[in-house]
Design a protein around this motif. Structure first.
Motif: not given
Length: 294
Positions: A196-202
């Motif tokens: 549900f949290l934004p992905n740091p991968f992006w």
């Protein structure tokens, strides 16, 4: 060469009592508490056993020995053996497990096994013979536990209360981060989803790092809902962990997942560990299952 006892020879717990009163359950609970447990030992072998454990150089500081009527006539030597150990300055306690006759009868009937002393008589005949043999042992006991109203979980909890080291954890919680794309951990008791949290991968600047790095940790924790989740979820798990202790569930696994198991789940697993490690009686350890995957 001297026969003097060592300065700190360790603690000895003799576990005995009525057949059907819960000796096996008590022995299992003691083993979970890291006692070195020996089952069905003739009393005459107590001192030789403890002499051998003394050679372990303190590696076996707490030894529990289950002694009962299965030792046949050898059992009669228990009071003398316990007295000799105390005379040798060993720290010895004797735990006697008991239960009412009607409860013991029901327990033997439930498992469809004869009482070890009933012979050609009834279960109740065997119980009465055993009570006569154990009368003096019961009188000399340091701790008597009546298990008539206990189920196996309640008895195990009582043993933990009596014989765990002060401050010792009653429950071990493993918090494990993982990546959903690699599958759920098969041993997970509870699963939480961090997607549900934004992905740091992006974020290209964060992609090479993991949730163990401060930059990724700061990014994840500043996202909307992250702090609220941590506080409310940790608070919700407190009664769960307290209940596990009451039910004598000694271990559990909390799995925290995100897509690849490298960023969000790692941060949140570490943060939850810091909070849940404050729960009384709970020891927390953290594992990051998929952190090293490409």
């Amino acid at each position: 060469m001297t026969d003097e006892a060592p300065e700190d020879p360790g603690e000895v717990l003799i576990v005995t009592g009525m057949s059907g009163a819960g000796r096996s359950t008590a022995a299992d609970a003691l083993e979970d508490l890291d006692w070195y447990v020996v089952d069905n030992l003739p009393p005459q072998m107590l001192k030789p056993l403890l002499d051998l454990t003394g050679l372990a150089g303190g590696a076996l500081p707490r030894v529990a020995v289950v002694v009962d009527v299965r030792g046949r006539d050898l059992f009669r030597g228990l009071p003398d053996a316990a007295r000799a150990l105390r005379d040798a300055r060993r720290q010895v306690r004797l735990l006697f497990l008991d239960a009412s006759d009607d409860v013991l009868v029901r327990r033997f009937e439930a498992v469809r096994r004869p009482h070890p002393l009933q012979g050609d008589g009834t279960i109740l005949d065997g119980i009465r013979r055993e009570r006569q043999r154990l009368a003096l042992v019961r009188e000399s006991a340091d701790v008597i536990v009546d298990t008539s109203s206990f189920n196996i979980h309640q008895l195990a909890t009582r043993i933990v209360d009596l014989f765990s080291e002060e401050g010792a954890a009653r429950h071990t919680l493993t918090i494990q981060s993982f990546g959903f794309k690699y599958g759920l951990p098969p041993d997970a008791d509870i699963v939480a989803d961090m997607r549900f949290l934004p992905n740091p991968f992006w974020e290209e600047s964060l992609r090479p790092y993991t949730g163990e790095d401060d930059t990724v940790r700061a990014y994840v924790l500043e996202q909307t809902g992250a702090a609220e989740f941590l506080e409310s979820y940790a608070q919700a798990l407190v009664p769960v962990l307290e209940g596990y202790q009451r039910e004598n569930k000694r271990h559990s696994v909390l799995a925290i997942g995100c897509t690849g198991g490298k960023h969000r789940s790692v941060v949140m697993a570490n943060e939850l560990a810091a909070r849940l490690g404050q729960v009384p009686g709970v020891a927390v350890r953290v594992k990051h299952r998929d952190l090293g995957r490409e």
